[in-house]
Design an enzyme around this catalytic site. Sequence first.
Site, PDB file in Angstrom:
ATOM      1  N   LYS A   1      -8.437   3.730 -19.181  1.00 50.30           N
ATOM      2  CA  LYS A   1      -8.753   4.080 -20.563  1.00 50.30           C
ATOM      3  C   LYS A   1      -7.532   3.808 -21.459  1.00 50.30           C
ATOM      4  O   LYS A   1      -7.092   2.697 -21.562  1.00 50.30           O
ATOM      5  CB  LYS A   1      -9.213   5.537 -20.621  1.00 50.30           C
ATOM      6  CG  LYS A   1     -10.294   5.886 -19.573  1.00 50.30           C
ATOM      7  CD  LYS A   1     -11.542   5.060 -19.756  1.00 50.30           C
ATOM      8  CE  LYS A   1     -12.690   5.507 -18.883  1.00 50.30           C
ATOM      9  NZ  LYS A   1     -12.959   4.652 -17.728  1.00 50.30           N
TER      10      LYS A   1
ATOM     11  N   ASP B   1      -8.076  16.436 -15.686  1.00 53.90           N
ATOM     12  CA  ASP B   1      -8.284  15.050 -16.105  1.00 53.90           C
ATOM     13  C   ASP B   1      -7.851  14.969 -17.567  1.00 53.90           C
ATOM     14  O   ASP B   1      -8.496  15.555 -18.442  1.00 53.90           O
ATOM     15  CB  ASP B   1      -9.774  14.698 -15.929  1.00 53.90           C
ATOM     16  CG  ASP B   1     -10.084  13.258 -16.282  1.00 53.90           C
ATOM     17  OD1 ASP B   1      -9.377  12.690 -17.140  1.00 53.90           O
ATOM     18  OD2 ASP B   1     -11.053  12.715 -15.735  1.00 53.90           O
TER      19      ASP B   1
ATOM     20  N   TYR C   1     -16.491  14.496 -15.908  1.00 56.00           N
ATOM     21  CA  TYR C   1     -16.894  13.094 -15.830  1.00 56.00           C
ATOM     22  C   TYR C   1     -17.945  12.926 -14.712  1.00 56.00           C
ATOM     23  O   TYR C   1     -17.743  13.406 -13.594  1.00 56.00           O
ATOM     24  CB  TYR C   1     -15.656  12.230 -15.559  1.00 56.00           C
ATOM     25  CG  TYR C   1     -16.006  10.798 -15.254  1.00 56.00           C
ATOM     26  CD1 TYR C   1     -16.647  10.009 -16.202  1.00 56.00           C
ATOM     27  CD2 TYR C   1     -15.731  10.246 -14.013  1.00 56.00           C
ATOM     28  CE1 TYR C   1     -16.986   8.712 -15.916  1.00 56.00           C
ATOM     29  CE2 TYR C   1     -16.078   8.939 -13.718  1.00 56.00           C
ATOM     30  CZ  TYR C   1     -16.709   8.176 -14.678  1.00 56.00           C
ATOM     31  OH  TYR C   1     -17.065   6.896 -14.393  1.00 56.00           O
TER      32      TYR C   1
ATOM     33  N   ARG D   1       0.837  -1.214   0.000  1.00 56.98           N
ATOM     34  CA  ARG D   1       0.000   0.000   0.000  1.00 56.98           C
ATOM     35  C   ARG D   1       0.869   1.261   0.000  1.00 56.98           C
ATOM     36  O   ARG D   1       0.448   2.311  -0.467  1.00 56.98           O
ATOM     37  CB  ARG D   1      -0.978  -0.002   1.188  1.00 56.98           C
ATOM     38  CG  ARG D   1      -1.819   1.264   1.283  1.00 56.98           C
ATOM     39  CD  ARG D   1      -3.169   1.049   1.956  1.00 56.98           C
ATOM     40  NE  ARG D   1      -3.063   0.365   3.232  1.00 56.98           N
ATOM     41  CZ  ARG D   1      -2.695   0.951   4.384  1.00 56.98           C
ATOM     42  NH1 ARG D   1      -2.406   2.228   4.414  1.00 56.98           N
ATOM     43  NH2 ARG D   1      -2.625   0.248   5.488  1.00 56.98           N
TER      44      ARG D   1
HETATM   45  C1  LIG Z   1     -12.960  11.245 -18.260  1.00 58.28           C
HETATM   46  C2  LIG Z   1     -12.971  10.240 -17.158  1.00 58.28           C
HETATM   47  N1  LIG Z   1     -12.328  10.523 -16.021  1.00 58.28           N
HETATM   48  C3  LIG Z   1     -12.308   9.672 -14.982  1.00 58.28           C
HETATM   49  C4  LIG Z   1     -12.964   8.464 -15.046  1.00 58.28           C
HETATM   50  C5  LIG Z   1     -12.971   7.563 -13.845  1.00 58.28           C
HETATM   51  O1  LIG Z   1     -12.031   6.578 -13.981  1.00 58.28           O
HETATM   52  P1  LIG Z   1     -12.183   5.098 -13.338  1.00 58.28           P
HETATM   53  O2  LIG Z   1     -13.366   4.464 -13.971  1.00 58.28           O
HETATM   54  O3  LIG Z   1     -10.874   4.467 -13.677  1.00 58.28           O
HETATM   55  O4  LIG Z   1     -12.381   5.293 -11.858  1.00 58.28           O
HETATM   56  C6  LIG Z   1     -13.621   8.099 -16.226  1.00 58.28           C
HETATM   57  C7  LIG Z   1     -14.279   6.768 -16.312  1.00 58.28           C
HETATM   58  O5  LIG Z   1     -15.041   6.454 -17.163  1.00 58.28           O
HETATM   59  C8  LIG Z   1     -13.643   9.019 -17.296  1.00 58.28           C
HETATM   60  O6  LIG Z   1     -14.330   8.754 -18.430  1.00 58.28           O
END
Ligand SMILES: Cc1ncc(COP(=O)(O)O)c(C=O)c1O
Length: 389
Positions: free
Chosen positions: A207, A182, A111, A58
């Site tokens: 992704k 992001d 998101y 961890r």
């Molecule tokens: C643009 C974006 N940011 C963050 C996330 C969150 O990531 P995670 O699903 O790995 O927690 C997603 C997930 O679909 C996303 O599309």
Amino acid sequence: MTDALGAEAFSLIAAHDGPHAFDAVVPPIAQTSLFTFSSFAEMEETYLGRKVRPTYTRGLNPTVRLFEEKLAALEGAEDAMGFASGMAAISSAVLAFAAPGDRIVAVRHVYPDAYRLFEILLKRMRIEVTYVDGRDEEAVAKALPGARLFYMESPTSWVMEAHDVGALAALAKRHGVMTMIDNSWATPVFQRPLALGVDLVIHSASKYLGGHSDVVAGVVAGSKALIREIRAQTYPYLGGKLSPFDAWLLVRGLRTLPLRMKAHEADALAVARWLKDRPEVESVQHPGLANALPPGLTGTSGLFSFTFRDGVKVPAFADALRLFKLGVSWGGHESLCVPGQVVLSQNQGPNSGHAFGISPRSVRLHVGLEGAASLIADLETAIGAALAA
Ligand SMILES: Cc1ncc(COP(=O)(O)O)c(C=O)c1O
């Protein structure tokens, strides 16, 4: 395509690491929860912080560290930290710097689960979030004074609003506001936010960084000082640690990231252009169809949306797709479709898809690596089925 770092340098960083134990070409996985000490003295040295070595996964794990170092190099960061998911990365980064009474400014249409984190959990902690259209720099400048954090995502989820990230970061700096972005959509292949003045870069590594739809993970990259702060404030306590096996999968994914991104870019643009000319389609939300990309964004990836004209039966379209699978997430080898109507059928309040600019006639596509011609043929058949329904 021109990538943000320069294709050759980028591929070297993504592909090269080592030497590894046994001269293995692929790094062995440290798939272990703990690491033992040879003596009391070594254990004490480590506990006192005089010696840095793994103790417990961890905290520090060599395979996770390898991924973190590679990702930091790709983003041009001093340091990076892996997380168990993109949301663990987002929540840990935000909670490390925001406290009760603070205000966060966020671009609208982030998101959806980041939005829910802001609207549900942060509200409960008396942290207020105000939303701005990131394309409207005047509105951003008005919102920034007194804010603790400016949270960005560019392009935004679903409606794909693309921002001049460098200009927004400069505005925030002028107001003494820390910035995070992001960068999951563009990846460092097409956008390197730290070079544009942003303080922290966040990825859902589930992704494109992973790229094979077999891992859920996240990562935050930035200066040593900011990463140290996250490590001290939230990382061990929230505990959203990236697992060694997932880190190993991510290291594998990074080796082909530049190649995959080029293919996603070319094929998604071909599909988007084809859709734009279809009489059944009202609009296509793809940043690459604009006259120019915002400064700092040097290419486009495989995720975009389009909106059908009134009367097209979206369920029949979705059911007739064969190559595009109905499924959430994106960034892997496979092409995917999410109808807006399904998202909107979720309940109201902060969970409502309306908050993210989603229309019942819109469809989000992820263009994978199957090839543009086959994908266009699939869409053509499905649109035909929708018209016949
Ligand atoms: C643009 C974006 N940011 C963050 C996330 C969150 O990531 P995670 O699903 O790995 O927690 C997603 C997930 O679909 C996303 O599309």
